[in-house]
Design a protein around this motif. Sequence first.
Motif, PDB file in Angstrom:
ATOM      1  N   PRO A  29       0.906  -1.153  -0.029  1.00  0.00           N
ATOM      2  CA  PRO A  29      -0.077   0.148   0.003  1.00  0.00           C
ATOM      3  C   PRO A  29       0.909   1.251   0.012  1.00  0.00           C
ATOM      4  CG  PRO A  29      -0.843  -1.396   1.504  1.00  0.00           C
ATOM      5  CD  PRO A  29       0.560  -2.041   1.046  1.00  0.00           C
TER       6      PRO A  29
ATOM      7  N   VAL B  44      -3.811   1.332  -3.083  1.00  0.00           N
ATOM      8  CA  VAL B  44      -4.610   1.739  -1.859  1.00  0.00           C
ATOM      9  C   VAL B  44      -4.627   0.380  -0.697  1.00  0.00           C
ATOM     10  CG1 VAL B  44      -6.743   2.559  -0.785  1.00  0.00           C
ATOM     11  CG2 VAL B  44      -5.952   3.188  -2.984  1.00  0.00           C
ATOM     12  N   LYS B  45      -5.152  -0.763  -1.407  1.00  0.00           N
ATOM     13  CA  LYS B  45      -5.219  -1.885  -0.400  1.00  0.00           C
ATOM     14  C   LYS B  45      -4.626  -3.075  -1.169  1.00  0.00           C
ATOM     15  CE  LYS B  45      -9.537  -1.237   1.761  1.00  0.00           C
ATOM     16  NZ  LYS B  45     -11.029  -1.580   1.697  1.00  0.00           N
TER      17      LYS B  45
ATOM     18  N   SER C 141      -4.172  -7.188  -0.819  1.00  0.00           N
ATOM     19  CA  SER C 141      -4.461  -8.463  -0.139  1.00  0.00           C
ATOM     20  C   SER C 141      -3.640  -9.516  -0.688  1.00  0.00           C
ATOM     21  CB  SER C 141      -5.758  -8.723   0.154  1.00  0.00           C
ATOM     22  OG  SER C 141      -6.540  -8.657  -1.012  1.00  0.00           O
TER      23      SER C 141
ATOM     24  N   GLU D 234      -6.278  -2.957  -4.716  1.00  0.00           N
ATOM     25  CA  GLU D 234      -7.082  -2.100  -5.303  1.00  0.00           C
ATOM     26  C   GLU D 234      -6.283  -0.311  -5.424  1.00  0.00           C
ATOM     27  OE1 GLU D 234     -10.044   0.702  -2.660  1.00  0.00           O
ATOM     28  OE2 GLU D 234     -10.402  -1.250  -2.321  1.00  0.00           O
TER      29      GLU D 234
ATOM     30  N   ASN E 216      -9.477  -2.504  -9.380  1.00  0.00           N
ATOM     31  CA  ASN E 216      -9.060  -3.851  -8.815  1.00  0.00           C
ATOM     32  C   ASN E 216      -8.279  -4.623  -9.742  1.00  0.00           C
ATOM     33  OD1 ASN E 216      -9.931  -3.648  -6.036  1.00  0.00           O
ATOM     34  ND2 ASN E 216     -11.902  -4.022  -6.521  1.00  0.00           N
TER      35      ASN E 216
END
Length: 187
Positions: free
Chosen positions: A11, A25-26, A28, A42, A53
């Motif tokens: 991030p 931003v994100k 995972s 993201e 995404n």
Amino acid sequence: MPKINGNEIRPGNVLEHDGGLWAAVKVSHVKPGKGGAFAQVEMKNLRDGRKLNERFRSDDKVERVRLEQKDQQFLYETDGRLVVMDMDTFEQVELDAEILGDRRPFLQDGMTVTVEYYGEEALNMTLPQKVICKVVETEPVVKGQTAANSFKPAVLDNGVRVLVPPFVGQDEDIVVNTETFEYSERA
């Protein structure tokens, strides 16, 4: 520009992807039972604010972009443009006021801000994490109201509404966190 593997994306990284500049931003990391692991990222476009995404496998290569950060002084606002000055060269630059988004009310004259540049193009501006604001409207202090975690609404001199502890009165200066829009301490 350095290329990184898809599983090294973190991030805050700025990536060149599909002809645009994107901030992660994100992130995972997913390891499904069948197939290879991948990073679900993201991203937000730094130029127009679009969101995306994207999946990157560990063997995918992505361009990581380094933005140049410059501390600059905010001078004034005119016609929706913010004028900042480079404190080394005294060069003045105009930026779109939308660059700050909802943090705009916390910008104060003479404040030192950090502007991130990609070449000559300004992509982002960050304010100091904490700023001092004056409470212009709040309920009066109620004697004996000392319950933990009880907050009351207050309006600041810049028009922003925040929750403050019961002991904070009108016309007091407080420190507000510009990232979370929360009361931090008395000034």
